[in-house]
Scaffold this motif. Structure first.
Motif, short mmCIF file in Angstrom:
data_model
loop_
_atom_site.label_atom_id
_atom_site.label_comp_id
_atom_site.label_asym_id
_atom_site.label_seq_id
_atom_site.Cartn_x
_atom_site.Cartn_y
_atom_site.Cartn_z
N THR A 1 -9.02 30.84 89.41
CA THR A 1 -7.99 30.28 89.01
C THR A 1 -7.26 29.58 90.08
N ASP A 2 -6.37 29.00 89.96
CA ASP A 2 -5.23 28.35 91.20
C ASP A 2 -6.29 27.87 92.20
N VAL A 3 -6.94 26.53 91.62
CA VAL A 3 -7.74 25.88 92.49
C VAL A 3 -7.64 24.36 92.18
N GLY A 4 -7.46 23.60 93.08
CA GLY A 4 -7.17 22.08 93.03
C GLY A 4 -8.33 21.26 92.82
N CYS B 1 -8.31 26.85 83.17
CA CYS B 1 -8.16 25.48 82.26
C CYS B 1 -6.67 25.17 82.37
N ASN B 2 -5.98 24.65 83.40
CA ASN B 2 -4.47 24.63 83.73
C ASN B 2 -3.87 23.74 82.54
N HIS B 3 -4.39 22.31 82.74
CA HIS B 3 -3.52 21.31 82.21
C HIS B 3 -4.81 20.19 81.63
N ASP B 4 -4.28 19.49 80.71
CA ASP B 4 -4.65 18.28 80.23
C ASP B 4 -4.33 17.09 80.93
N LYS C 1 3.43 23.80 79.08
CA LYS C 1 3.89 22.38 78.59
C LYS C 1 2.63 21.32 78.78
N ASN C 2 1.78 21.50 79.49
CA ASN C 2 0.67 20.50 79.62
C ASN C 2 -0.65 20.70 79.08
N ASN C 3 -0.78 21.64 78.43
CA ASN C 3 -1.99 22.12 77.82
C ASN C 3 -2.07 22.94 76.19
N LEU D 1 -6.78 23.03 88.02
CA LEU D 1 -7.89 22.50 87.53
C LEU D 1 -7.34 21.86 86.23
N GLU D 2 -7.80 20.75 85.84
CA GLU D 2 -7.86 20.25 84.48
C GLU D 2 -8.77 20.80 83.70
#
Length: 257
Positions: A142-145, A165-168, A220-222, A192-193
């Motif tokens: 987690t916590d990886v760009g 799976c942080n965001h869409d 808010k984004n997934n 990560l998206e």
């Protein structure tokens, strides 16, 4: 070997890994009272925890770890960079048991082998970890760009994976965040998206895979459905087979055979 989550997301993170009689926590971003409540859901007490491994200094991962560890005399493992950034969390007159680790060097805590590896994230010296009992491997990311070849190497052939799976991408672009925060979250040192996680999964050796859990979902984004859909498409499995690490409940024990 089994694992469970106390909660996952921007409001706090903690994962528990168990091998025989040894239990480790990966991160602790909850206050002491909340941590105790979440541990109790897994039928655990502080005395059952033999160590805490900290991935990086952000509040949702490290904010509660040091007061919890000091209160219950639990040792903590972390990189030097993370240590330098975490002193603000230390309780007054603490007697913390701190162990500095190298991000490329495995170490053992009783029955559990911990294999740290560096990741691109906007922190001082962040790591993620693969946990092993010698034959079974649980990979956590987690916590990886962005994904590196080293990350692919470390996570290949695991029996269980917890993947960010942080965001869409569409939800982030059209969502309520400021433009600067959108750039940070979606950047190479952010999070990560869904499709990035799916692309990583597609490049791994999944021949031994028994569990996949999507983690650190943005509120808010997934959505859980979007995260599950992205990962399930790669594996050709039913949506229900993909687990979700929820912010409020985490997830219950999962056994790695």
């Amino acid at each position: 070997m089994r694992f469970a989550s106390l909660g996952s997301g921007s409001a706090g993170n903690a994962l528990v890994v168990e091998v025989k009689q040894t239990r480790l926590m990966l991160d602790c971003g909850f206050g002491i009272k909340d941590t105790l409540t979440r541990l109790a859901r897994l039928n655990l007490a502080p005395a059952d925890i033999h160590g805490v491994v900290i991935t990086h200094e952000h509040d949702d991962h490290a904010g509660g770890a040091f007061k919890f560890a000091a209160k219950y005399n639990i040792p903590v493992w972390l990189t030097y960079g993370t240590l330098k950034m975490c002193t603000r969390y230390f309780p007054n007159q603490h007697a913390l048991q701190l162990h500095v680790v190298d991000s490329h060097t495995a170490f053992t805590i009783q029955d559990i082998e911990v294999h740290p590896y560096p990741v691109p994230h906007d922190a001082r010296e962040p790591i993620q970890c693969v946990f092993s009992d010698g034959s079974r491997r649980l990979g956590v990311l987690t916590d990886v760009g962005c994904i590196t070849p080293h990350i692919e190497e470390k996570l290949s052939a695991c029996k269980a994976l917890v993947l960010e799976c942080n965001h869409d991408a569409g939800m982030l672009h059209n969502g309520p965040y400021s433009w600067s925060l959108k750039k940070r979250v979606g950047g190479d040192l952010g999070h990560l998206e869904n499709n990035d996680s799916a692309n990583l999964l597609s490049r791994l050796d999944n021949s031994k895979l028994q569990h996949v859990v999507a983690a650190h979902l943005s509120a808010k984004n997934n959505t859980p459905l979007l995260a599950k859909t992205a990962l399930a498409k790669v594996l050709g499995c039913e949506l229900e087979w993909i687990g979700i690490a929820d912010q409020a409940q985490g997830f219950d024990w999962r056994l790695i055979a």
